[in-house]
Every structure is written in C-alpha cells, then in structure tokens.
Design a protein around this motif. Structure first.
Motif, mmCIF file in Angstrom:
data_model
loop_
_atom_site.group_PDB
_atom_site.id
_atom_site.type_symbol
_atom_site.label_atom_id
_atom_site.label_comp_id
_atom_site.label_asym_id
_atom_site.label_seq_id
_atom_site.Cartn_x
_atom_site.Cartn_y
_atom_site.Cartn_z
ATOM 1 N N HIS A 194 -9.253 -0.379 -3.371
ATOM 2 C CA HIS A 194 -8.879 -1.151 -4.545
ATOM 3 C C HIS A 194 -7.436 -1.615 -4.399
ATOM 4 O O HIS A 194 -6.510 -0.824 -4.431
ATOM 5 C CB HIS A 194 -9.073 -0.327 -5.813
ATOM 6 N N LEU A 195 -7.281 -2.942 -4.187
ATOM 7 C CA LEU A 195 -5.952 -3.530 -4.021
ATOM 8 C C LEU A 195 -5.198 -3.517 -5.341
ATOM 9 O O LEU A 195 -4.011 -3.253 -5.390
ATOM 10 C CB LEU A 195 -6.087 -4.983 -3.566
ATOM 11 N N SER A 196 -5.902 -3.834 -6.392
ATOM 12 C CA SER A 196 -5.307 -3.870 -7.726
ATOM 13 C C SER A 196 -6.437 -3.601 -8.705
ATOM 14 O O SER A 196 -7.553 -3.320 -8.302
ATOM 15 C CB SER A 196 -4.676 -5.235 -7.985
ATOM 16 N N GLU A 197 -6.122 -3.707 -10.000
ATOM 17 C CA GLU A 197 -7.174 -3.454 -10.979
ATOM 18 C C GLU A 197 -8.280 -4.507 -10.910
ATOM 19 O O GLU A 197 -9.386 -4.260 -11.368
ATOM 20 C CB GLU A 197 -6.581 -3.398 -12.386
ATOM 21 N N PHE A 249 -8.823 -6.809 -7.856
ATOM 22 C CA PHE A 249 -9.355 -7.122 -6.532
ATOM 23 C C PHE A 249 -9.641 -5.871 -5.719
ATOM 24 O O PHE A 249 -8.902 -4.892 -5.804
ATOM 25 C CB PHE A 249 -8.380 -7.998 -5.751
ATOM 26 N N PRO A 280 -14.230 -5.988 -17.019
ATOM 27 C CA PRO A 280 -14.127 -4.551 -17.258
ATOM 28 C C PRO A 280 -14.520 -4.271 -18.703
ATOM 29 O O PRO A 280 -14.351 -5.119 -19.568
ATOM 30 C CB PRO A 280 -12.642 -4.259 -17.016
#
Lengths: 249, 216
Positions: B82-85, B87, B133
C-alpha cells in the motif's frame, strides 16, 4: 453469526503468537495532544467517517501505522485512526515534538534503496521489468534488473546489472545515465519453422528521468540501447523504452 | 501474681515501642519528600517500535472462463504494497487447467492440446485504486471497514505451450474483519493474443474470485 465467530477464531492464533513474535514488553509509545484537538476516523483513509476527537492535553498510545495513518488508543481504551500529519504535531513525554518520518522531497534526495516495476517496449514487443537499486553516494547507484519480453515470435528473459549516475540529485525531476552488462535468453515460439534457442551476453547504455510524486514513490522512465554480443559475425542491436512506478526507502 | 507483673511489664514495653516509632511514622506521612527519588526519565517516541502494516499477503480461489476451453477452478496468491491510503501495488499469480474445446467434445477422440499444455498460469503486476472506502454493518454489533477498488495491470499468461503478454483489469470489494485480516471478492478480465485454435485472436478470460489476506 457463526461465520463471524469462526472467522474470529481463525485469527485468534495469529493474535496470540503475534505478541510473542513482536514482543509485548516494549514500552508504550505515548504522545500528548498540543493542538486544540485531533479528529479520529474509523479507518485509515480520509473517506472513513470521523467518530471522535481528542482535545488538548490528552495522552494517546500509538498502536500501529498504515500508510499515512496511525492507530491510537486513549486512556478509556477507545481505538481509532489519526492522520500521521496530526500525530507529528503532538509531543511525547520529553515535551518535544514527536519525531516521525514523513517521507518528503528531502527523504527522496537522501534515499539509499529503491525498487520498482516498469513496462514498455523492447524492439516492438511488450516488456515487463522489475529492479532494485542501492545508492552509494547521492550521485551514484548500482542496480539489478530482471525483464521479460513477450514477442509474437519469441519469449526473452534478461538479467542486467548497471551503474546509474544522476548529476542533479536534488532536483524533483532528475535525469540520469546508465551503463551496464547482462545476459539474455531467447526462447523462440515452438510454432516457428526453425526454433533456435540462444543465450547471449548484452551490454547497454541508457538515459532516463525520475520524477518525485509524493510520499514514498516516484515515476521513472528510461530509454536503453542494447548491444547483443552474438557468436555470429555481426552483433545485434535492440532499443527499449519503459515507464513505471518506484518506491524508495 | 507473676502473670500480672509480666502483663504490666510487657504492656509498658509495647507502649514504649509504639511511642518510640510512632513519631517517625507520622513524620513520614507528613513529609512530602519521597524516600526514593524517582529515577524515571521521559522516553521519547521511538518510531521503530510502532508496527507498520503496509504490506498484505493473500490467497484466493474462484472460477476462470478460459476462452474456447470451458470454465475452470482457479487458485492463486497475491502480495500487495500500500503506497498510500488510495494507491496500492499488487503482484499476483494464478493457476488453473483448461478444459475441452467444443470441437474436441464433438469430434470425439481428438486432442487440441496435451495435458501439460492445458495448464494455465498467469502472473501480473497491477496498480490499484481504493475508489470507495466505507463501512459495512453486520447486525447491530459489528461494523467493518470496507474498500471498493479498481485495479489494472499487465503480466504474462502461460497456456497452450505459449507465453503471452496479458493485460488485466477489474474491480473488487474488500471487507476488513480486523485491522490486519481482510476478505475480498473480485472480478478480473484478462486479455491476451493467442493462436492456439487457428488464427491469432484476442482471448478474453473472465475471472471471479474470493480471497483472504493478512496485513503485515
């Protein structure tokens, strides 16, 4: 309902040995809110609803981190997610601001390791490549690559090692040059009339560009010119371009 | 008489003892200075001790429709970063076995592919996007975090004695049972060019799957 219980029971062993594995005796990581308040969300993303907030002076225990979010617990045992940027403004027991690494442009210039996946074309056929690199100095790195080229006439596997020089490590968009050697395995399709398996040494030179985006990742694009050293009277040449996403540490 | 003397003597002795120690006890209670100086230094937060859970490993199973070769059971694994929330990178592999073509079924004793050529394998590297989300509620006691995500990428498919460059795209719905355990259901469409039944054509394989994954 029984399914939920069953699934929860499935994770129970994980919970019990996790404590043994990571160690429960570690000191609690606690911070005190100094801003007027911090908001809590139900999950680690801005899309999740805010359900609680802690006011100035409250102590929070830091439990775990997921990307840019920190799971916290307050003294009443409530748990929720707070943005790492908000935690970075809190103070720990020493009264200093919490020292959290928030990856930024400076971290990008100081990186030691990087890895990524790139895709593009090798002599007109699609190529997928992965790499890992280590920076000796801000200007010089060594990299190891693995590539797969899937043409309509053959499948090619390649392993390459190269050195990278970037003249301007502090630029957000930073050009670089590469020079390296490797090995190529060419496996022609069985349907061809005269399938001939080959493996040769290759040498290559290239130039490319890294563009830092945000947090821990950047875009990388490059062009490489390969010289395939064959046992025949002439050597072959191949060109390749690819673009992809990399992360750094 | 002797008992009485002893009693008087001992009572006097005990009283004397109490009198002798009592002031000290009371003095201690009144004194604000602790006997032992606390030797606790404030400890700064050490980031290395906070568990980061940006990786996810999982297994899945489902059904894949291999064009011209029936639908088959498929299983595989995935590793996600998980690169960020929003991506994430995902690397996946899948294994299945192609069935019979309708030509083989109708003609009887004909085999288009050998058994080993019917083995279907793919790998792919994808970029995912957490589009929606949210939370899902199960009965009145449970709330689970969820993600509806889009995902696309490329890789290779090994089938019919050939390895082909393959695009794939799809979507999925992930439910996090705990912060480190998730289940998801998803659909993937795989596209590749292949010439296993005559002329080269685009093969479209639809995969429906469900999986379990753990964050670490």
């Amino acid at each position: 309902m029984p399914i939920v219980i069953l699934l929860l029971m499935l994770c129970l062993p994980g919970m019990t040995w996790a404590g043994w594995l990571w160690g429960d005796d570690e000191p609690e990581q606690r911070v005190r809110v100094v801003e007027p308040f911090v908001v809590w969300r139900t999950g680690p993303a801005v899309g999740y609803p805010v359900f609680h907030s802690s006011e100035k002076g409250e102590w929070l225990t830091l439990l775990q981190r997921k990307t840019g979010w920190m799971k916290v617990r307050d003294k009443k045992g409530r748990e929720g997610w707070v943005a790492v940027a908000a935690i970075a403004q809190t103070q720990d027991a020493t009264g200093e601001n919490v020292n959290l690494s928030v990856p930024d442009m400076k971290a990008f210039s100081d990186r030691k390791f990087e890895a990524g996946i790139l895709m593009g074309e090798f002599e007109g056929s699609p190529v997928t490549a992965g790499y890992g690199g280590y920076w000796f100095t801000p200007n010089l790195a060594a990299e190891l690559w693995g590539s797969q080229v899937l043409g309509s006439a053959s499948e090619i596997l390649m392993v390459n090692a190269n050195i990278v020089h970037q003249p301007f490590p502090h630029w957000r968009v930073s050009p670089y040059f590469t020079l390296g050697v490797g090995h190529i395995w060419v496996d022609p399709k069985a349907t061809l009339a005269v399938p001939e398996e080959r493996d040769n040494t290759v040498g290559h030179a290239g130039l490319g560009l890294r563009a830092y985006i945000t947090e821990r990742y950047f875009i990388r694009a490059e062009f490489k010119d390969y010289k395939v050293f064959t046992s025949r009277s002439t050597n072959e040449e191949a060109t390749e371009w690819k673009i992809g996403l990399s992360i750094f540490f | 008489m002797e008992n009485r003397t002893k009693h008087l003597f001992l009572t006097g002795f005990c009283l004397a003892q109490v009198m002798a120690f009592a002031p000290q006890v009371f003095a201690q209670e009144r004194d604000d200075w602790p006997l032992i100086e606390p030797d606790v230094k404030p400890v700064p937060v050490n980031e290395a001790l906070i568990d980061t859970e940006n990786f996810e490993i999982g297994a899945f199973l489902g059904v894949i429709n291999i064009e011209d070769f029936e639908s088959s059971f498929i299983y595989g694994g995935k590793l996600t970063y998980h690169l960020s929330e929003t991506f994430f990178f995902e690397a996946g592999i899948g294994f299945a076995e192609g069935g019979q073509t309708s030509f083989e079924n109708l003609a009887g004793n004909v085999q288009v592919l050998t058994d080993s050529e019917r083995e279907y394998r793919y790998y792919n590297i994808n970029l995912g996007y957490n589009l929606l989300p949210g939370q899902a509620f199960f009965s009145e006691n449970y709330a689970f975090n969820t993600n509806f995500y889009l995902i696309a990428g490329a890789g290779a498919t090994d089938f019919g004695g050939d390895t082909r460059f393959t695009f794939n795209a799809g979507a999925g719905y992930q439910v996090l049972l705990t912060d480190s355990l998730a289940i998801d259901i998803g659909v993937r469409q795989h596209y590749y060019r292949i010439d296993v039944v005559g002329a080269e054509k685009t093969s479209m394989n639809t995969e429906i799957r469900t999986g379990l994954s753990v964050f670490f």
